[in-house]
Each structure stands twice: as C-alpha cells, then as structure tokens.
Design a protein around this motif. Structure first.
Motif, PDB file in Angstrom:
ATOM      1  N   VAL A 238      -3.474 -24.153 -52.459  1.00 44.23           N
ATOM      2  CA  VAL A 238      -3.301 -22.778 -52.518  1.00 44.23           C
ATOM      3  C   VAL A 238      -3.493 -22.728 -54.318  1.00 44.23           C
ATOM      4  CG1 VAL A 238      -0.877 -22.966 -53.451  1.00 44.23           C
ATOM      5  CG2 VAL A 238      -1.738 -20.760 -52.638  1.00 44.23           C
ATOM      6  N   SER A 239      -3.640 -24.090 -54.922  1.00 49.87           N
ATOM      7  CA  SER A 239      -3.870 -23.746 -56.438  1.00 49.87           C
ATOM      8  C   SER A 239      -5.212 -23.261 -56.760  1.00 49.87           C
ATOM      9  CB  SER A 239      -3.779 -25.236 -56.892  1.00 49.87           C
ATOM     10  OG  SER A 239      -4.733 -26.280 -56.302  1.00 49.87           O
TER      11      SER A 239
ATOM     12  N   VAL B 296       1.358 -23.726 -48.865  1.00 52.75           N
ATOM     13  CA  VAL B 296       0.028 -24.007 -48.277  1.00 52.75           C
ATOM     14  C   VAL B 296      -0.761 -24.934 -49.136  1.00 52.75           C
ATOM     15  CG1 VAL B 296      -2.049 -22.860 -47.476  1.00 52.75           C
ATOM     16  CG2 VAL B 296       0.123 -21.536 -47.452  1.00 52.75           C
ATOM     17  N   PRO B 297      -0.986 -26.163 -48.566  1.00 50.34           N
ATOM     18  CA  PRO B 297      -1.857 -27.066 -49.567  1.00 50.34           C
ATOM     19  C   PRO B 297      -3.033 -26.418 -49.934  1.00 50.34           C
ATOM     20  CG  PRO B 297      -1.120 -28.123 -47.549  1.00 50.34           C
ATOM     21  CD  PRO B 297      -0.686 -26.820 -47.411  1.00 50.34           C
TER      22      PRO B 297
ATOM     23  N   PHE C 191      -3.994 -19.413 -56.669  1.00 51.89           N
ATOM     24  CA  PHE C 191      -2.542 -19.049 -56.981  1.00 51.89           C
ATOM     25  C   PHE C 191      -2.322 -19.518 -58.383  1.00 51.89           C
ATOM     26  CE2 PHE C 191       1.973 -18.676 -58.031  1.00 51.89           C
ATOM     27  CZ  PHE C 191       2.396 -17.743 -57.440  1.00 51.89           C
TER      28      PHE C 191
END
Lengths: 435, 435
Positions: A306-307, A303-304, A310
């Motif tokens: 997500v950083s 998923v773009p 996560f």
C-alpha cells in the motif's frame, strides 16, 4: 462420505481455549467433498468420550475424527477409550517408542513413564507419524461386527489425531488426506463470492431461489460487518465436472448483484479490493478520521504494497485539529457542527489538498455512548469520499455499541471509496464515448 | 447445575468460522459455577437441530443453551425447530416487532417479510431483548410433560441466543446471567486481574502454585496479544464468603506481578487504563504511526471521553510524510533508515511538538511480508514514547504474519505508554521527596 468431529479436552469445556481444530477439520472435509453434520466436544472423561464416539458411529457417520487426549498426562485417555469401545487392546509401537526415546536423548533428558505411554496404539490401526510432536495418530477400519454394535451396516472408520493444532495439521495434511482421497473418490469444488454494501437479508432475498432450492450446488451466505460472503459448492466425480456445476451459479450471482460483488477471490479482502482499484488507476489516497480514529487508515495499511499510494493520514478528533490540520472552516463547524455533511465535505477536500492525494476519505460521527442528541443521535455518521475533486457525502445511521458503530463506519468508508472510484471512472468512460 | 451448548450454523460445519461462541459460553458457565460436559455443533437442518437439542435434554442437562439460526434468512430455523420439538407454537412478539420496524424506519428503508420473521418467538418463553441487533433471544422453562419426553424427571431449561458474537455476549451478560444467578443458588464470585507486558508462560511460572494447586479458588489464565487475563473464581453459599476466598488470592497475584497488573476491573481495557492515566495527570496525547497505520490511535479512541486529551494523530507512512508533517530530519532518515531507534525518537519528539501534546507515541517497523533484510528482518519494530520531553525508545522483534506483527506493535505501544507515564511520575515523586 460423511464425517463427524469429536474434540476431546476439558480445556475446551472450560472455555480456556477456542476450538480451532473443529473449524480446521470442517474446512478440510469440505475441500475433500466429505459432508459433515455434527461436531462434538467432550472433556477428559471415559464415559463421555466413549458416549460421544459411540453416538457418532450410531448416527451412521462413515468417518469419526477424534482429536485431543493423546498426550502424556494421566488425563489423556482417548486411546484407552477407543480401544475399550471397540473391544480392542493397546500395544507399544516400537517405531513410535524409539522416536520418543530419541527426542529425549537429543535434549539430554530421560524419558518418563508418562512419555512412554504415548507410544501405545490401538491394535489393528494404521499408525500416522507425528512429524511435529511425540504422540502418533491412528487410522482404524472398523470390523463388521464392531460397526454392528452401533447399529451400522456400512464400512466405518475412526481417525485419532493429536490435540495441539500445529501437530494435528501437519499429520492431517501429510498422512490423513492421502488416505481419505483414496476412500472418497468424489471431489468437491467451491468458489467464493464476496459482496459489499448490501445486508444479509437483502442478498438472501435476491438469491432466495439459489440458496433454498439448489441441490447440486449449494450457496451459503455468511455475514461480516458491511459484507456478505457467499460460498458456492458442488461435488462431482472429478474437479472439472464440479467446476462446471459451480461456474454458472457464480455467474448468475454476479449478474444479479452487479457491482456489489467486489471479488471472487477467497483471499481478497475489502481493503485489498480498494487498494487494487487505487493501484490500477495510479491514485494516491489519504484519510481524515474523527470517530473512527485511524481505523480506516489501519485497514488500508493492512494491505501489503500500500506504500505505493498511501503516504499519510490524519486523525482529526477535535474541532481545532479539523481546522488547523486539514482546513475545515470555523464558520462551517459553528453553523453545522462537527458531525455534519458540510464538515465532512470540507474534511475530504482539505485533506486531499494538504496531502496532495488524488483520493481521500473523511469520517465524522457520534460513536457514543455519550454525545448524542435528539437531532443527532448516537450512530449518526457522515462519510465523505473525494475522487479527483468530485466529493460524495453520505449519511449513515448505525446501531449497536461504540465498537459496532465504529466498525460499521470503517467498513462503509471502504465501501463508499470503492463505489465512488468505480463511478468516477464509469463517468469518465461515458464522457469519452460521448465525444 | 449442568449446561450444554448447541451451536447452530452450517458455516461452522463448513469451517468458514471458528466457533468462538462455544468457548465464550464455556468460560461463562465456569464463572457461574455451572458444569458443562458437552458442546455440539450442527448445521441449519431441521432434523439435526432437533436431534441435537433432544440429545442434550435426554442426557439430563439442566440447561441447554442454543445459539445461532435466529437471523432473517430462510435457513435460520432454530426457533421453528425448538417449538416443534416441544410441541409449542410461535407468535409475533409485539415489542420485538416494533423494535425491528423502528430500526428500518431510522435507516429509511422498509422492513422485508424476512426481517419481520425475527420477531417470532416460542410461546411461553421469557424474551431476552437484543440490544445490539434485531433477533430477540428466549429463555424457556420446560413443562414436566415436555421433559418427560426426553426421559428426564428434573426441571430443565432452554436458552436461545443469536449467533453473532457481539449480539450474543451483550444479551448473555445483561439478561441471561441474572436469570442463571437466580437458578443456581450457590453464588460464584470471580475477580479479574489483567496483566500486560509479560508472556503467558512467564505469568504461569510465577503463579504456578496458584494455578495448579488451588482447589477452593481457581486461577485461570487467558492470553491476549500483549496481555494475560487471570480469572480468579470461588464458589460459596453467599457472595460475601466467596469474595472472602477470592480477595487474598488477588492480593497475592498483585504483589507477585507488581506494576504488570494494569487493572482488576473486568471492563477496563488496556487502552482505557492508558487513557485513565492520561486523564488523571491531565496529559494530552498524540500519535505518529507508520506500520501500525492508525491502529494505536484507533484503540485509544475506542475509549469514551478520550476527546478531553486526544486532539489529533498522524499516520506518516512515507519518509516524506515523516519529514514534512512531523519534522523528522532527512539526514536521520538517510543515515539510519525509517525503521530505526533514531527516526522513531524524532517522530515522537516531532509529533509532540507540532501538536502541542504532553505525551506522544511513535511506531515504525517492518510488518512484512516484503521489506525485510538480513539486518532489519520482518518483525523488527521500534516504539518511542515521549512524556513531557523524556523520550524512551524500545526495539521489538515480533513473529507471525503482517496482521500479528501489527497487532503486537499496537499492544506494545500501549504497554510502553503506560510504563513510561508511570516511570515519569514515580521519578517526579522521588525527585520531590529528595528535595
């Protein structure tokens, strides 16, 4: 209006390529409100190409879309077959010829006779330019007498498109769609309802009447690992009316399936819905995986964006890794074994503690083919989810080979994460209301 | 022998799925020396399913392979249609029924009437067990009178297979192939040569003469992410003669492509070949992944028995995780950025040190759609491999969407691991010989 697809190419019949054109065109028909009941694939063989187009016309299809076999080589004979079938001739289209000539001029190479053949078109056809290649397409309105040969009394059309997907799609969108919009009049509208955590047969039971009986609105289920996707479709004279038919059915499905519906957006995946929930609640997340070996994290990271939530994840495959990296107790491992509710609980707690994450998911199971026992058979998987200190552990029994067991484990890890986050917040809200 | 494929499923005609079964079966026919001239797809509609099967029989095909529509829902009617077309009845197969019952028993749920329907089979058919699902398949030998209805004088066969590819393929390989081998008489022998780290066009150029000219022995390339699989096939009256034709061609391919050939075993995957190398050299392995987020570890752990050498892996998505968990220096991150050869080198070194592994692989890249810049565009990926302290870092530029970039990164991480281990040992051997 009804359409059939005829795909031409020996490479399809040898299994050298997957026929993505058929799927693309099918989706396009649906979006245009064109019904389609047959797809055929044939090789580069005159008799069989003619038979396939003839059969489609004989079945009374309004439109037959033929693709492939317009290229420069000797075995590209779709145009020849079409002309022969209709009793028409081919002629060289001046504009197509000069486009092809220009193409080779730009490259500084000369045009071969084979390449010039690509400028030949069926007499009486409307030419569809190829903006991403050399071979032009064709749209052909059959004369009454031509249709009669196939036992059809209605107006029929043929459309010839090139085989390479990148040429076909551009030609279709730019030139075919406007032609077909004019012809069809009626518009189709379809909505998607994505369901997780329920089997296809369970969903089919609950929606039985909608799937079986509905005539104006069709509900078509499609099963994915851990998920069921429902396409709800209706046709009407304009989009507004078609939407009006679809909307109450989507509402009914949602009310029957409740929280199992994770989205009604075509492009939202299960992992996207989990990440959206985490982002909306400003929850960071981490993973501790044994048998899934990184695949749960792998899907979340699909998923773009997500950083934001996560930061890190752990693959703790050995017992030692479970102890040293995420603090599972030696005693727990000895007493219950690595594949146990107790160990997975400690994995979920430990990994959240060490990586300071709000939410964690832990997976441990026996993916096989070896490692199973009577007490703990292959397919036994425990998944634990920790939401802000509240840990839920579930036991699963999956069947199939190693890959299937692992894919099921990954899907159900995501499903359990979603469920636990939703429950945590509904409990919170309930608690607040009580005060 | 000739075969036709009839794929059943409205989801195919709506364009919801790409028909990979047709391509798979086509490749299988080719490998068995069975000619195939037609593929048809129809929806879940009685009249049209019967018409499609009937048309295939009327064209005189020896074998019609029908797949899809054996599931539990009301629209799964392939068996009913087949029975009706032949004038046979359905009965409940006791063994299939007890398998289905057992499946639900294990899960602790009860079997619905819909699920029980999956145990119904066509009278007089040979049952093909479903080792990866619930619905059994069927092999039906038509009686003379049955074929006559379709104007055919020859022996004809129907084969019914489930739609989900992972069920269909296992059933096909385990149960259909032996049946067909017996029927075809002439034996086909095919070998597989799997190549990694070279593009399809590169391989096609090198093997041009073998792919184009060979008549007795066919060489068919099939591209996978980072890999090219070459199927080398020959037919003869017995397996020994067919093998004799295939062997020198395989040898020639191996000599032309050298180390790029990672296996000639059908069932050996790229990750298996890497794990085999590690096992053979008694090397433990670990992973540190950023953009691939666990997928490299996920593929390694796909290999049964990997627990011998894979103990733990890390997903270090944030800069902080790269520093705290695997010891990348703050200065290196600041000076070169997370996506750089320098950081990936420290990731590969750090993760091997902290997890005491002999071999490590580290990946950091920009998978998009956001996060790219002119200097570091989307698709830029660094992969580092550490073999016993010798670190190799390579820069890659992948194209496509997020998924494609990530899949390419995973494949090339495995390829680079393989290459580095081979080089390390060839250097060692060379060094030893020098002394």
């Amino acid at each position: 209006m009804t359409a059939e697809t005829v795909c031409v190419g020996t490479e399809i019949l040898l299994g050298n390529i997957v026929n993505t054109n058929a799927a693309y065109l099918a989706g396009q028909y649906a979006a245009l409100g064109i019904a389609s009941y047959y797809q055929t694939a044939v090789g580069d063989n005159e008799e069989r190409i003619m038979a396939a187009i003839g059969a489609a016309l004989s079945r009374g299809s309004d439109l037959v879309v033929i693709n492939g076999g317009l290229g420069p080589t000797q075995d590209d004979i779709t145009k020849d077959c079409t002309a022969k079938l209709l009793g028409r001739t081919l002629y060289e289209d001046a504009e197509s010829f000069s486009r092809i000539k220009e193409f080779f001029g730009k490259r500084g190479s000369s045009m071969s006779a084979n390449n010039a053949r690509q400028a030949l078109v069926v007499k009486g056809s409307e030419i569809l330019p190829n903006d991403n290649g050399l071979a032009p397409g064709m749209f052909i309105e059959l004369k009454k007498a031509e249709s009669k040969k196939f036992g059809s009394e209605k107006k029929q059309y043929l459309m010839l498109l090139p085989g390479p997907p990148e040429e076909l799609r551009i030609m279709w969108e730019k030139y075919s769609v406007p032609i077909l919009r004019k012809l069809t009049g009626s518009v189709i509208y379809s909505a998607m309802v994505k369901v997780c955590g329920r089997s296809e047969s369970e969903v089919a039971d609950i929606l039985d009447d909608l799937i079986t009986n509905s005539k104006e609105v069709t509900v078509a289920p499609y099963a994915k690992t851990g998920e069921v996707h429902l396409r709800v479709t209706a046709a009407a004279s304009d989009e507004k009316d078609a939407k009006k038919l679809v909307k109450p059915v989507v509402k009914e499905i949602k009310s029957r399936l409740g929280d199992s519906v994770y989205t009604t957006h075509e492009e939202t995946s299960l992992e996207q819905s989990v990440v959206d929930l985490l982002l909306a609640n400003k929850l960071t997340v981490t993973t501790a995986e044994s048998c899934t070996g990184g695949l749960v994290a792998g899907r979340l990271i699909n998923v773009p964006g997500v950083s934001e939530i996560f930061k890190s994840g752990y693959i703790t495959y050995s017992n030692k890794a479970k102890r040293k990296i995420i603090g599972v107790k030696k005693k727990t491992l000895q007493k219950f074994g690595a594949v146990s509710a107790e160990v997975v609980k400690e994995m979920a707690e430990g990994v959240a503690f060490y990586s300071r994450a709000d939410v964690s998911v832990a997976v441990s199971g026996i993916a096989g083919p070896d490692g199973g026992s009577e007490e703990k058979p292959v397919g036994l998987v425990y998944i634990g989810v920790n939401v802000c200190g509240h840990v839920t552990v579930k036991e699963y029994h999956f069947s199939g080979n190693r890959e299937k067991i692992r894919n099921n484990s990954v899907a159900h890890a995501l499903i359990l994460m979603r469920q636990c986050i939703l429950e945590y917040y509904s409990r919170l809200t309930f608690g607040e209301a009580e005060q």
